[in-house]
Design a protein around this motif. Structure first.
Motif, mmCIF file in Angstrom:
data_model
loop_
_atom_site.group_PDB
_atom_site.id
_atom_site.type_symbol
_atom_site.label_atom_id
_atom_site.label_comp_id
_atom_site.label_asym_id
_atom_site.label_seq_id
_atom_site.Cartn_x
_atom_site.Cartn_y
_atom_site.Cartn_z
ATOM 1 N N THR A 11 0.873 -0.940 0.002
ATOM 2 C CA THR A 11 -0.130 0.097 -0.104
ATOM 3 C C THR A 11 0.935 1.223 -0.062
ATOM 4 O OG1 THR A 11 -0.182 -0.123 2.441
ATOM 5 C CG2 THR A 11 -1.949 -1.118 1.166
ATOM 6 N N ARG A 54 3.431 12.113 16.168
ATOM 7 C CA ARG A 54 1.996 11.691 16.132
ATOM 8 C C ARG A 54 1.395 11.730 17.491
ATOM 9 N NH1 ARG A 54 -0.511 7.004 12.444
ATOM 10 N NH2 ARG A 54 -1.603 6.259 13.712
ATOM 11 N N PRO A 91 -3.803 5.169 17.630
ATOM 12 C CA PRO A 91 -3.245 3.701 17.594
ATOM 13 C C PRO A 91 -2.488 3.237 16.339
ATOM 14 C CG PRO A 91 -5.576 3.829 17.441
ATOM 15 C CD PRO A 91 -5.270 5.056 17.627
ATOM 16 N N ILE A 137 -1.043 0.196 13.400
ATOM 17 C CA ILE A 137 -1.329 -0.961 13.030
ATOM 18 C C ILE A 137 -0.415 -2.025 13.322
ATOM 19 C CG2 ILE A 137 -1.906 -2.328 10.916
ATOM 20 C CD1 ILE A 137 -3.029 0.297 9.748
ATOM 21 N N HIS A 191 1.635 -5.372 12.270
ATOM 22 C CA HIS A 191 1.903 -6.148 10.779
ATOM 23 C C HIS A 191 2.186 -7.611 11.394
ATOM 24 C CE1 HIS A 191 1.608 -2.075 9.505
ATOM 25 N NE2 HIS A 191 1.348 -2.390 8.450
ATOM 26 N N ILE A 231 -9.567 -4.758 13.043
ATOM 27 C CA ILE A 231 -9.680 -4.149 14.179
ATOM 28 C C ILE A 231 -10.556 -5.323 15.084
ATOM 29 C CG2 ILE A 231 -10.301 -2.444 15.969
ATOM 30 C CD1 ILE A 231 -9.586 -0.626 13.624
ATOM 31 N N THR A 253 -8.446 -2.327 21.732
ATOM 32 C CA THR A 253 -8.689 -3.016 20.693
ATOM 33 C C THR A 253 -7.374 -2.802 19.773
ATOM 34 O OG1 THR A 253 -9.470 -0.915 19.561
ATOM 35 C CG2 THR A 253 -11.272 -2.443 20.290
ATOM 36 N N ALA A 255 -5.649 -2.948 15.752
ATOM 37 C CA ALA A 255 -5.384 -3.281 14.332
ATOM 38 C C ALA A 255 -4.542 -4.093 13.797
ATOM 39 C CB ALA A 255 -5.578 -1.716 13.705
ATOM 40 N N ARG A 291 -2.770 -6.445 10.311
ATOM 41 C CA ARG A 291 -2.706 -6.361 9.085
ATOM 42 C C ARG A 291 -1.587 -7.296 8.640
ATOM 43 N NH1 ARG A 291 -1.705 -4.509 3.818
ATOM 44 N NH2 ARG A 291 0.336 -2.974 3.787
ATOM 45 N N PRO A 319 2.739 2.697 11.419
ATOM 46 C CA PRO A 319 2.226 3.759 10.837
ATOM 47 C C PRO A 319 2.674 3.679 9.394
ATOM 48 C CG PRO A 319 3.380 4.822 11.981
ATOM 49 C CD PRO A 319 4.026 3.261 12.188
ATOM 50 N N SER A 320 2.178 4.689 8.448
ATOM 51 C CA SER A 320 2.699 5.189 7.325
ATOM 52 C C SER A 320 4.096 5.999 7.590
ATOM 53 C CB SER A 320 1.912 6.117 6.498
ATOM 54 O OG SER A 320 0.862 6.829 7.229
ATOM 55 N N SER A 364 -4.445 0.727 3.328
ATOM 56 C CA SER A 364 -5.293 -0.633 3.508
ATOM 57 C C SER A 364 -6.671 -0.082 3.949
ATOM 58 C CB SER A 364 -4.493 -1.515 4.613
ATOM 59 O OG SER A 364 -4.464 -0.822 5.792
ATOM 60 N N ILE A 382 -9.648 -0.596 6.180
ATOM 61 C CA ILE A 382 -9.823 -0.868 7.678
ATOM 62 C C ILE A 382 -11.074 -0.913 7.933
ATOM 63 C CG2 ILE A 382 -9.275 -0.192 10.050
ATOM 64 C CD1 ILE A 382 -7.320 2.008 9.350
ATOM 65 N N ARG A 432 -11.941 2.850 7.077
ATOM 66 C CA ARG A 432 -11.281 3.489 5.886
ATOM 67 C C ARG A 432 -11.265 2.759 4.711
ATOM 68 N NH1 ARG A 432 -4.804 4.358 6.907
ATOM 69 N NH2 ARG A 432 -4.854 2.198 6.626
ATOM 70 N N SER A 472 -15.394 2.954 18.092
ATOM 71 C CA SER A 472 -14.320 2.597 16.980
ATOM 72 C C SER A 472 -13.632 3.569 16.326
ATOM 73 C CB SER A 472 -15.055 1.579 15.993
ATOM 74 O OG SER A 472 -16.044 2.116 15.373
ATOM 75 N N ALA A 509 -11.491 6.001 15.073
ATOM 76 C CA ALA A 509 -10.229 6.429 15.754
ATOM 77 C C ALA A 509 -9.988 7.857 15.773
ATOM 78 C CB ALA A 509 -9.307 5.504 14.943
HETATM 79 O O1 TXA Z 1 -1.712 0.448 4.397
HETATM 80 C C1 TXA Z 1 -1.606 0.806 5.473
HETATM 81 O O2 TXA Z 1 -2.362 0.347 6.504
HETATM 82 C C2 TXA Z 1 -0.370 1.516 6.168
HETATM 83 C C3 TXA Z 1 0.888 0.446 5.891
HETATM 84 C C4 TXA Z 1 2.177 0.983 6.506
HETATM 85 O O3 TXA Z 1 0.568 -0.753 6.275
HETATM 86 N N1 TXA Z 1 -0.229 1.879 7.399
HETATM 87 C C5 TXA Z 1 -1.142 2.914 7.547
HETATM 88 O O4 TXA Z 1 -1.036 3.328 9.044
HETATM 89 O O5 TXA Z 1 -1.786 3.485 7.012
HETATM 90 P P1 TXA Z 1 -1.480 4.571 9.627
HETATM 91 O O6 TXA Z 1 -0.986 4.533 11.105
HETATM 92 O O7 TXA Z 1 -0.963 5.756 8.795
HETATM 93 O O8 TXA Z 1 -3.085 4.464 9.692
HETATM 94 C C6 TXA Z 1 -3.561 3.696 10.645
HETATM 95 C C7 TXA Z 1 -4.978 4.048 10.875
HETATM 96 C C8 TXA Z 1 -5.251 5.189 11.650
HETATM 97 O O9 TXA Z 1 -6.086 6.161 11.175
HETATM 98 C C9 TXA Z 1 -5.620 4.686 13.112
HETATM 99 O O10 TXA Z 1 -6.209 5.645 13.869
HETATM 100 C C10 TXA Z 1 -6.411 3.498 12.691
HETATM 101 O O11 TXA Z 1 -5.741 3.059 11.573
HETATM 102 N N2 TXA Z 1 -6.259 2.612 13.746
HETATM 103 C C11 TXA Z 1 -5.319 1.877 14.306
HETATM 104 N N3 TXA Z 1 -5.457 1.062 15.340
HETATM 105 C C12 TXA Z 1 -6.997 1.287 15.627
HETATM 106 C C13 TXA Z 1 -7.960 0.643 16.470
HETATM 107 N N4 TXA Z 1 -7.568 -0.161 17.449
HETATM 108 N N5 TXA Z 1 -9.285 1.309 16.447
HETATM 109 C C14 TXA Z 1 -9.335 2.231 15.703
HETATM 110 N N6 TXA Z 1 -8.634 2.748 14.462
HETATM 111 C C15 TXA Z 1 -7.365 2.181 14.720
#
Ligand code: TXA
Ligand code: MG
Length: 305
Positions: free
Chosen positions: A31, A54, A59, A61, A63, A96, A113, A115, A117, A138-139, A177, A179, A191, A219, A221
């Motif tokens: 991604t 940040r 939260p 993700i 992997h 999640i 909770t 996330a 992937r 995260p990205s 990705s 979500i 998402r 949920s 975020a």
């Molecule tokens: O494609 C992707 O998902 C990329 C690649 C690197 O894997 N990662 C990514 O991570 O986009 P990030 O941190 O930029 O976005 C993660 C999103 C954030 O909006 C975060 O709030 C949400 O996932 N998230 C993570 N854990 C969560 C949780 N327990 N409940 C609700 N939202 C969550």
């Protein structure tokens, strides 16, 4: 300054050693590029938040590189999560679920909770396998900025704060990705991504599970609805087929070939910024397939909130 390394045996070993020491690294996925740290090191997880700028309650993700690894991170895998994992992993889907008590609350931003992937990119899989534990990622951009889709983008954003970026080439998909929150009886899509809401609905329908696309309740975020994915240029969005006068400003067509547009979107936005264009006009794709995800990112990028 960060070193960009090739994903051969030496490069992978260097990056895995760095992760073992509690360092954080740039890692390719299908991604966007991630900023990865081992989930067994709270110090590494804290570095991720610090380097990105940040807030600690956003939260991360986690992997993994085998479906079964989800079981060690979570309390209980609901049928919806099991079904989506088996249908879509490895691939651009984040699920999640309720987090196990053992999982660090640094990674979950204090939530109960998590996330999860399983990325499809072989380089990411190799690194996670050799490390022997999942990584949070995260990205790999500064908070609120455009996500990176090449190793060079990671260096441009975070190069002074990290030592290693593994070069897996340009990301195949180009948007983050999909979500899906599976913690309630009716899963919610939080998402949109290249795995579409129709794909999710079809998979879940085989077990008579319905899916909600309205994001409501806890949920949701922190950060989800804020201005995100933002370039410096002001984006002016246009529906496809509607005429407009760009007055000499660049026009980014996302309607003709939305899959290709997604692949190149973030690189293109960076190029416009480097060229110093104050305004860029964008022709939106239709709201179908990956067009949903593109419209979501472009709307957030264009928002002045
Ligand atoms: O494609 C992707 O998902 C990329 C690649 C690197 O894997 N990662 C990514 O991570 O986009 P990030 O941190 O930029 O976005 C993660 C999103 C954030 O909006 C975060 O709030 C949400 O996932 N998230 C993570 N854990 C969560 C949780 N327990 N409940 C609700 N939202 C969550
Ligand atoms: Mg991000």
């Amino acid at each position: 300054m960060a070193n960009i390394v090739q994903p051969d045996a030496d490069g992978v070993r260097q990056v895995v050693d760095a992760l073992r020491r509690g360092d954080i690294v740039g890692l390719p996925t299908e991604t966007v590029y991630g900023l990865a740290g081992s989930i067994t090191s709270d110090a590494a997880l804290r570095k991720i938040f610090a380097v990105k700028g940040r807030p600690a309650d956003h939260p991360l993700i986690v992997h993994i590189a085998r479906i079964e690894e989800m079981d060690s991170l979570v309390d209980d895998v609901p049928p919806s999560a099991r079904l989506l994992a088996e249908s879509c992993w490895p691939g651009p889907l984040t699920i999640i679920v309720r987090a196990s008590r053992q999982l660090s609350r640094v990674v979950t931003g204090g939530r109960d909770t998590v996330a999860v992937r399983f990325p499809a990119h072989l380089v990411a899989q190799t690194v996670i396998q050799q490390l022997g534990s999942p990584v949070a990622a995260p990205s790999a951009n500064r908070f609120g900025h455009v996500s990176p889709t090449t190793a060079q983008h990671v260096v441009a954003d975070l190069g002074s704060s990290i030592e290693w970026v593994l070069d897996g080439g340009p990301c195949a998909i180009g948007v983050e990705s999909t979500i899906v929150d599976c913690t309630s009886d009716e899963p919610q899509i939080l998402r949109p991504g290249s795995i579409t809401s129709d794909d999710i609905a079809n998979i879940l329908a085989s077990e008579r599970i319905t899916v909600a696309t309205q994001i409501t309740g806890p949920s949701r975020a922190s950060g989800m609805l804020e201005r995100h994915y933002a370039p410096a240029a002001t984006l002016v969005l246009h529906e496809p087929g509607v005429e407009f006068d760009a007055a000499g400003a660049p026009v980014l067509d996302c309607a003709t070939d939305p899959i290709r547009a997604a692949h190149g979107l973030y690189a293109q936005l960076r190029t416009y910024d480097e060229a110093g264009h104050p305004v860029v006009h964008v022709v939106l794709p239709r709201a179908q397939g990956i067009g949903f995800a593109l419209r979501d990112r472009l709307t957030k990028a264009a928002s002045s909130a």
